[in-house]
Design a protein around this motif. Sequence first.
Motif, PDB file in Angstrom:
ATOM      1  N   CYS A 152       0.818  -1.226   0.000  1.00 46.07           N
ATOM      2  CA  CYS A 152       0.000   0.000   0.000  1.00 46.07           C
ATOM      3  C   CYS A 152       0.850   1.274   0.000  1.00 46.07           C
ATOM      4  O   CYS A 152       0.603   2.169  -0.814  1.00 46.07           O
ATOM      5  CB  CYS A 152      -0.973  -0.011   1.178  1.00 46.07           C
ATOM      6  N   PRO A 153       1.841   1.402   0.896  1.00 50.20           N
ATOM      7  CA  PRO A 153       2.632   2.639   0.867  1.00 50.20           C
ATOM      8  C   PRO A 153       3.403   2.826  -0.435  1.00 50.20           C
ATOM      9  O   PRO A 153       3.520   3.957  -0.920  1.00 50.20           O
ATOM     10  CB  PRO A 153       3.576   2.492   2.069  1.00 50.20           C
ATOM     11  N   ILE A 154       3.919   1.744  -1.013  1.00 53.45           N
ATOM     12  CA  ILE A 154       4.645   1.876  -2.278  1.00 53.45           C
ATOM     13  C   ILE A 154       3.698   2.332  -3.381  1.00 53.45           C
ATOM     14  O   ILE A 154       4.029   3.227  -4.176  1.00 53.45           O
ATOM     15  CB  ILE A 154       5.328   0.542  -2.655  1.00 53.45           C
ATOM     16  N   THR A 155       2.502   1.743  -3.419  1.00 51.66           N
ATOM     17  CA  THR A 155       1.512   2.148  -4.416  1.00 51.66           C
ATOM     18  C   THR A 155       1.112   3.603  -4.233  1.00 51.66           C
ATOM     19  O   THR A 155       1.038   4.366  -5.195  1.00 51.66           O
ATOM     20  CB  THR A 155       0.260   1.248  -4.332  1.00 51.66           C
ATOM     21  N   GLU A 156       0.858   3.995  -2.982  1.00 55.72           N
ATOM     22  CA  GLU A 156       0.461   5.380  -2.714  1.00 55.72           C
ATOM     23  C   GLU A 156       1.564   6.364  -3.090  1.00 55.72           C
ATOM     24  O   GLU A 156       1.283   7.449  -3.618  1.00 55.72           O
ATOM     25  CB  GLU A 156       0.083   5.531  -1.237  1.00 55.72           C
ATOM     26  N   GLU A 157       2.807   6.019  -2.820  1.00 55.54           N
ATOM     27  CA  GLU A 157       3.903   6.922  -3.161  1.00 55.54           C
ATOM     28  C   GLU A 157       4.088   7.024  -4.672  1.00 55.54           C
ATOM     29  O   GLU A 157       4.359   8.109  -5.197  1.00 55.54           O
ATOM     30  CB  GLU A 157       5.199   6.455  -2.491  1.00 55.54           C
ATOM     31  N   LEU A 158       3.957   5.912  -5.380  1.00 54.76           N
ATOM     32  CA  LEU A 158       4.003   5.955  -6.844  1.00 54.76           C
ATOM     33  C   LEU A 158       2.913   6.886  -7.373  1.00 54.76           C
ATOM     34  O   LEU A 158       3.149   7.662  -8.307  1.00 54.76           O
ATOM     35  CB  LEU A 158       3.805   4.550  -7.419  1.00 54.76           C
ATOM     36  N   TYR A 159       1.753   6.794  -6.757  1.00 53.84           N
ATOM     37  CA  TYR A 159       0.594   7.556  -7.233  1.00 53.84           C
ATOM     38  C   TYR A 159       0.679   9.027  -6.834  1.00 53.84           C
ATOM     39  O   TYR A 159       0.548   9.913  -7.682  1.00 53.84           O
ATOM     40  CB  TYR A 159      -0.681   6.931  -6.673  1.00 53.84           C
ATOM     41  N   PHE A 160       0.922   9.297  -5.546  1.00 53.39           N
ATOM     42  CA  PHE A 160       0.887  10.680  -5.047  1.00 53.39           C
ATOM     43  C   PHE A 160       2.195  11.423  -5.296  1.00 53.39           C
ATOM     44  O   PHE A 160       2.204  12.501  -5.888  1.00 53.39           O
ATOM     45  CB  PHE A 160       0.543  10.701  -3.556  1.00 53.39           C
ATOM     46  N   ARG A 161       3.300  10.892  -4.792  1.00 44.44           N
ATOM     47  CA  ARG A 161       4.574  11.591  -4.921  1.00 44.44           C
ATOM     48  C   ARG A 161       5.176  11.431  -6.315  1.00 44.44           C
ATOM     49  O   ARG A 161       6.008  12.232  -6.727  1.00 44.44           O
ATOM     50  CB  ARG A 161       5.555  11.084  -3.864  1.00 44.44           C
ATOM     51  N   GLY A 162       4.757  10.377  -7.023  1.00 44.27           N
ATOM     52  CA  GLY A 162       5.258  10.178  -8.368  1.00 44.27           C
ATOM     53  C   GLY A 162       4.362  10.780  -9.423  1.00 44.27           C
ATOM     54  O   GLY A 162       4.606  11.890  -9.909  1.00 44.27           O
TER      55      GLY A 162
END
Length: 238
Positions: A152-162
């Motif tokens: 979940c955190p990796i997906t969220e970071e790809l989506y939001f911060r990426g």
Amino acid sequence: MSTKGLLARVFIPTAIFSLLYLLAGYIYPIPHLLLFFILAALVLMPIELGIILNASKKEYGTWSLRSAFNGQKKIPVLQILIIAFCFFGIAGLLSAFAAPVENGIVAGMRETVLSWLPAGFDWTDFEYLRSFSRPTLVLTSVVYVVFNVFLCPITEELYFRGYLTSHYQKQNWFTPILIAILFSLYHFWLPFHNIFRILAFAPVAYVSYRKKNFGISIVFHCLCNLFSTVSFIAAVFA
């Protein structure tokens, strides 16, 4: 991406997911925490990754996550780890001093909202969780670790911060702060920790933006979730 497009990409996926979670929570007799991550794997994560894949197809002609890495630069892994651990330490201080203040402010509202819902929606209701069999609790804990600490955190970071940060049309110093605020508000299922989340995530989001490497925020996010997950599991099995 316009501001309207940004808001749509932040709040439509989480609104769909949160509604399904709310409805399913009244139907399925399993720990709501386990139900949450099952739905996250089936609904929220595929939507977010699908948006990135679709954007990459339009921009680069292939289905990939490349769109999330737009403008990113490589920096030494050791530098990523040092920065992430420093911000993790700051988050720990915020958890000790700022979070209790926020909890006190929203305590009445939280109790009122949770009183309208079945017990399972309160993830801190350990007595409710202990009403399930030990194998169910072990399965819930394993799923919690895999999804909450990594997927979940990796997906969220790809989506939001990426993806979202790099594609927003207004690129300035406030862009990562805005995305961090929206990221906090997007947690419809945990609406009572927004001040803490913003204070914890905005600084690391800003540094990741300036360094052009959201690996910093990925490591930070995973560390924060690891700490909360281990603390939660320890409390459940205490």
